[in-house]
Motif scaffolding. Sequence first.
Motif, PDB file in Angstrom:
ATOM      1  N   ALA A  99       0.836  -1.212   0.000  1.00  0.00           N
ATOM      2  CA  ALA A  99       0.000   0.000   0.000  1.00  0.00           C
ATOM      3  C   ALA A  99       0.868   1.258   0.000  1.00  0.00           C
ATOM      4  N   LYS A 115       1.663   3.901  -5.786  1.00  0.00           N
ATOM      5  CA  LYS A 115       0.992   5.205  -5.764  1.00  0.00           C
ATOM      6  C   LYS A 115      -0.488   5.002  -6.034  1.00  0.00           C
ATOM      7  N   LYS A 116      -1.297   5.756  -5.308  1.00  0.00           N
ATOM      8  CA  LYS A 116      -2.744   5.632  -5.462  1.00  0.00           C
ATOM      9  C   LYS A 116      -3.206   6.113  -6.834  1.00  0.00           C
ATOM     10  N   SER A 117      -2.573   7.159  -7.334  1.00  0.00           N
ATOM     11  CA  SER A 117      -2.966   7.674  -8.647  1.00  0.00           C
ATOM     12  C   SER A 117      -1.784   8.360  -9.326  1.00  0.00           C
ATOM     13  N   GLU A 137      -6.137   6.024 -11.725  1.00  0.00           N
ATOM     14  CA  GLU A 137      -6.280   5.745 -10.302  1.00  0.00           C
ATOM     15  C   GLU A 137      -6.302   4.236 -10.110  1.00  0.00           C
ATOM     16  N   ASN A 138      -5.423   3.733  -9.249  1.00  0.00           N
ATOM     17  CA  ASN A 138      -5.364   2.300  -8.971  1.00  0.00           C
ATOM     18  C   ASN A 138      -6.525   1.888  -8.087  1.00  0.00           C
ATOM     19  N   GLN A 139      -6.954   0.646  -8.265  1.00  0.00           N
ATOM     20  CA  GLN A 139      -8.032   0.152  -7.409  1.00  0.00           C
ATOM     21  C   GLN A 139      -7.511  -0.101  -6.001  1.00  0.00           C
ATOM     22  N   ILE A 140      -8.402  -0.043  -5.043  1.00  0.00           N
ATOM     23  CA  ILE A 140      -8.031  -0.239  -3.646  1.00  0.00           C
ATOM     24  C   ILE A 140      -7.898  -1.736  -3.382  1.00  0.00           C
TER      25      ILE A 140
END
Length: 128
Positions: A61, A65-67, A76-79
């Motif tokens: 996590a 990077k989240k986005s 944007e990456n999925q959670i």
Amino acid sequence: MGVGEEILSNASIDAPSVLPIAEAKVIKNVPQYSELVDDDANYLYAAAICMVAAMLAPSMAARIKKSKKDFDWSIENQIVDWQVVSIALVDEAFEHIGLIEDGGSAQSTIPVFGVSGPTRLIDSHRAR
């Protein structure tokens, strides 16, 4: 883990707190590991890989990077719940260990029970 070396480097995998510990966890469950050949050696290798991935999963996590954004696009990456992934990888490692044969018979780490049909019930009705 499905990521490149820029996210998860070989140095992170080879770290003394990851690779040797993961290998030791697998080897502890397979005492005859040095004698394994063919498919059994492949199962051992797969179990070690799963255990390394399980140890690294909780840190993903922070690594991914989240986005990503630019002036004309964004991704944007999925959670992902990396703790759940870690647990699944440990389970998979032990599945591989369970496939290793021990002295010609399957390793009996998990008991297997068979259930027969309702024969007693049928026999009790016949007796009446």
